[in-house]
Design a protein around this motif. Structure first.
Motif, mmCIF file in Angstrom:
data_model
loop_
_atom_site.group_PDB
_atom_site.id
_atom_site.type_symbol
_atom_site.label_atom_id
_atom_site.label_comp_id
_atom_site.label_asym_id
_atom_site.label_seq_id
_atom_site.Cartn_x
_atom_site.Cartn_y
_atom_site.Cartn_z
ATOM 1 N N SER A 161 -6.282 -2.472 4.305
ATOM 2 C CA SER A 161 -5.146 -3.442 4.659
ATOM 3 C C SER A 161 -5.472 -4.228 5.824
ATOM 4 C CB SER A 161 -3.873 -2.525 5.212
ATOM 5 O OG SER A 161 -4.322 -1.958 6.129
ATOM 6 N N VAL A 212 -0.585 2.623 11.317
ATOM 7 C CA VAL A 212 -0.369 1.189 10.630
ATOM 8 C C VAL A 212 -0.191 0.504 11.694
ATOM 9 C CG1 VAL A 212 1.205 -0.127 9.364
ATOM 10 C CG2 VAL A 212 0.528 2.287 8.634
ATOM 11 N N THR A 240 0.874 5.425 0.265
ATOM 12 C CA THR A 240 -0.315 6.614 0.276
ATOM 13 C C THR A 240 0.190 7.841 1.025
ATOM 14 O OG1 THR A 240 -2.392 7.179 1.080
ATOM 15 C CG2 THR A 240 -1.414 5.604 2.331
ATOM 16 N N ILE A 253 1.749 -5.686 9.664
ATOM 17 C CA ILE A 253 2.132 -4.723 8.471
ATOM 18 C C ILE A 253 3.434 -4.406 8.609
ATOM 19 C CG2 ILE A 253 1.384 -2.875 6.930
ATOM 20 C CD1 ILE A 253 -1.247 -3.033 8.221
ATOM 21 N N PHE A 268 6.114 -1.661 7.766
ATOM 22 C CA PHE A 268 5.889 -0.296 7.513
ATOM 23 C C PHE A 268 7.406 0.141 6.804
ATOM 24 C CE2 PHE A 268 5.980 4.274 8.309
ATOM 25 C CZ PHE A 268 5.052 4.779 7.629
ATOM 26 N N PHE A 317 0.757 -1.157 0.003
ATOM 27 C CA PHE A 317 0.148 -0.213 0.238
ATOM 28 C C PHE A 317 0.948 1.201 0.063
ATOM 29 C CE2 PHE A 317 -2.680 -3.218 1.545
ATOM 30 C CZ PHE A 317 -4.092 -2.733 1.052
ATOM 31 N N HIS A 331 2.727 -4.828 3.009
ATOM 32 C CA HIS A 331 3.710 -3.613 3.418
ATOM 33 C C HIS A 331 2.813 -2.432 3.223
ATOM 34 C CE1 HIS A 331 7.544 -6.244 2.989
ATOM 35 N NE2 HIS A 331 6.446 -6.917 2.679
ATOM 36 N N PHE A 332 3.326 -1.708 3.743
ATOM 37 C CA PHE A 332 2.752 0.007 3.623
ATOM 38 C C PHE A 332 4.077 0.797 3.728
ATOM 39 C CE2 PHE A 332 -1.777 1.285 4.786
ATOM 40 C CZ PHE A 332 -1.703 2.524 4.396
ATOM 41 N N HIS A 346 -6.943 3.183 2.973
ATOM 42 C CA HIS A 346 -5.951 2.110 2.609
ATOM 43 C C HIS A 346 -5.769 1.279 4.058
ATOM 44 C CE1 HIS A 346 -4.041 3.394 -1.242
ATOM 45 N NE2 HIS A 346 -4.845 4.422 -0.971
ATOM 46 N N LEU A 347 -5.814 2.077 5.192
ATOM 47 C CA LEU A 347 -5.507 1.357 6.278
ATOM 48 C C LEU A 347 -6.999 0.248 6.605
ATOM 49 C CD1 LEU A 347 -5.051 4.405 8.769
ATOM 50 C CD2 LEU A 347 -3.325 2.389 8.106
ATOM 51 N N SER A 357 4.580 5.088 3.580
ATOM 52 C CA SER A 357 3.904 6.439 3.755
ATOM 53 C C SER A 357 5.082 7.148 4.485
ATOM 54 C CB SER A 357 2.717 6.357 4.126
ATOM 55 O OG SER A 357 2.139 7.820 4.357
#
Length: 487
Positions: free
Chosen positions: A25, A49, A11, A70, A72, A9, A38-39, A21-22, A41
């Motif tokens: 996810s 997250v 964003t 997740i 990050f 993701f 994966h995230f 998105h949260l 930002s």
């Protein structure tokens, strides 16, 4: 065991963009354990997250293996709202605030160009390089993109990574350019205008003028042109400042909208999935804050929450207080939960105001509410939501099935005001005083929405009807299922 498929993701940090998105996810994390999430930002989103991972882990029994958290990836630089504020030497809300109407819309278009320019060229390239590095390191099977996060769009394009767009915006915002017969000019109110729908014939010439002024604002925007020139000098091809679903029909778009909760759209491209409101899974308020739940249970409650980007000064707070007093005087038994963040922490007037309202007993002022706002709105005693017209606030209220009073202050917030009045589920609380609000006008509007009358009963009925449609299948589940299909 086969390796997990990887999903990234990507964003902006702002809640208006990141919330969807949260929420998705979370759904992937809890329902599809074969996917590694994966995230990427800016650092300010990391705690949110982490909270999603923690909430997901609580779903499983104590003896079961935990949900994989997740992963990050923090990006360098400032968020887009911080960048805009720094450019103008003021707060984001002050930089973007404008009145409705032709003059106000034209004023906003100058700012929209600057918003599109976002980061200066050098910082843009640093963010782009960091995103490209994350994509190469993770090697995701699919990237889920915030469509206004332009460095991410460019990185996916240049690395030929497979991606889909997940936007917080409604249908009209992203599909109006694809509508037939030039409907963008004569059917749909121009962004920032606050024009009603259906668009009255006498406003069509002004609407056409505004559409051309909007296009011209991008062409003539100095900061956007300077940035494009800078990127070209560094052999970097800039992506268009805003993407739409019609730009590339091979790219899938996921929108938190439905035909029943937006302005009528003639044509929806095949690459667009209408998911319905995409809202985070939430625990009942009592599970998070038992004392707040007990307070809410005392009687009919109006929620006032103008979003995470708005900060009150003493004047705007006093105007809100005046409106609340009108509501309390004219509607016996009603109480108000007011989420209020001031421009400055612990200033003298905030303390005085809180003390005054604590003595009143029917108004509760909170700077932060630990329970999810969607959970608060879904409480049985909540009868109306007063908000700024943000996409998340609109979708949370419509899912909860409660009427809305909107106080728009900039750009697309005026569009959501048009939606609630067209759908018959709320009113514009500052039609004659926007982008601020007048205590008398707002107070009278709140009374009209919550008092026992034919008008309020009609709004309540319509809001509940649309809520049932939205809750047939939760939007985050629809989006997650579509993403898994793409994987």
């Amino acid at each position: 065991m086969a390796p997990k498929r990887k999903l990234l993701f990507l964003t902006n940090r702002e809640h208006g963009a990141a919330n969807v998105h949260l929420a998705v996810s979370y759904e992937i994390l809890t329902q599809y354990p074969g996917v590694e999430v994966h995230f990427a930002s800016f650092a300010g989103l990391q705690k949110h997250v982490r909270a999603v991972s923690l909430q997901a882990s609580k779903l499983l029994p104590g003896e079961a293996p935990g949900v994989s958290p997740i992963i990050f990836h923090a990006l360098p630089g400032s968020s887009i709202t911080e960048t805009i504020a720094a450019r103008f030497g003021t707060s984001f809300q002050e930089a973007m605030t404008h009145p409705p109407g032709v003059a106000g819309a034209v004023q906003s278009y100058k700012r929209i160009g600057d918003f599109a320019a976002s980061w200066p060229g050098e910082e843009h390239l640093k963010i782009y390089a960091a995103i490209a590095e994350v994509i190469l390191e993770v090697n995701p099977a699919l990237v889920i993109l915030d469509p206004v996060f332009i460095p991410g769009v460019e990185a996916c394009r240049n690395l030929q990574a497979k991606y889909a767009m997940l936007s917080p915006n409604a249908m009209k915002d992203l599909l109006v350019q694809q509508q037939p017969r030039g409907e963008i000019f004569w059917k749909y109110p121009a962004i920032s205008s606050g024009f009603p729908y259906p668009l009255p014939i006498h406003l069509i010439p002004a609407n056409i003028y505004l559409i051309f002024r909007l296009i011209l604002s991008f062409v003539l925007c100095k900061s956007l042109n300077n940035k494009t020139s800078y990127l070209k000098k560094h052999n970097h091809e800039a992506a268009p400042p805003f993407s739409t679903a019609g730009d590339d029909t091979s790219v899938s778009w996921l929108l938190p909208s439905l035909p029943e909760i937006d302005l009528p759209i003639t044509f929806v491209p095949q690459n667009v999935t209408l998911c319905g409101p995409i809202i985070m899974e939430f625990a009942p308020v009592g599970d998070i804050d038992a004392e707040l739940a007990q307070w809410l249970s005392r009687g009919p409650t109006v929620i006032i929450n103008l979003g995470s980007l708005f900060r009150y000064d003493e004047s705007s707070a006093n105007s809100m207080l005046g409106a609340i007093e009108i509501l309390l005087q004219r509607v016996p038994g009603v109480q108000v939960l007011w989420k209020m963040s001031a421009l400055q922490d612990e200033v003298v007037w905030v303390g005085k105001l809180k003390k005054q309202l604590a003595e009143e007993g029917r108004v509760r002022v909170e700077e932060w509410i630990s329970a999810e706002m969607a959970a608060v709105l879904a409480s049985e005693t909540v009868i109306a939501a007063v908000h700024h017209g943000g996409a998340s606030s609109y979708h949370e209220a419509i899912s909860a099935g409660i009427p809305q009073v909107i106080l728009p202050m900039w750009v697309d917030l005026y569009d959501f005001t048009t939606r609630v009045e067209y759908l018959g589920i709320g009113l514009w609380g500052s039609k004659n005083s926007a982008p601020g609000w007048d205590a008398r006008e707002l107070g009278d509007t709140m009374v009209e929405v919550v008092q026992d009358s034919e008008v309020s009963r009609r709004m309540q009925k319509r809001a509940k009807e649309l809520s049932k449609i939205c809750r047939k299948e939760e939007g985050r589940k629809v989006a997650a299922r579509k993403i898994i299909e793409m994987l």
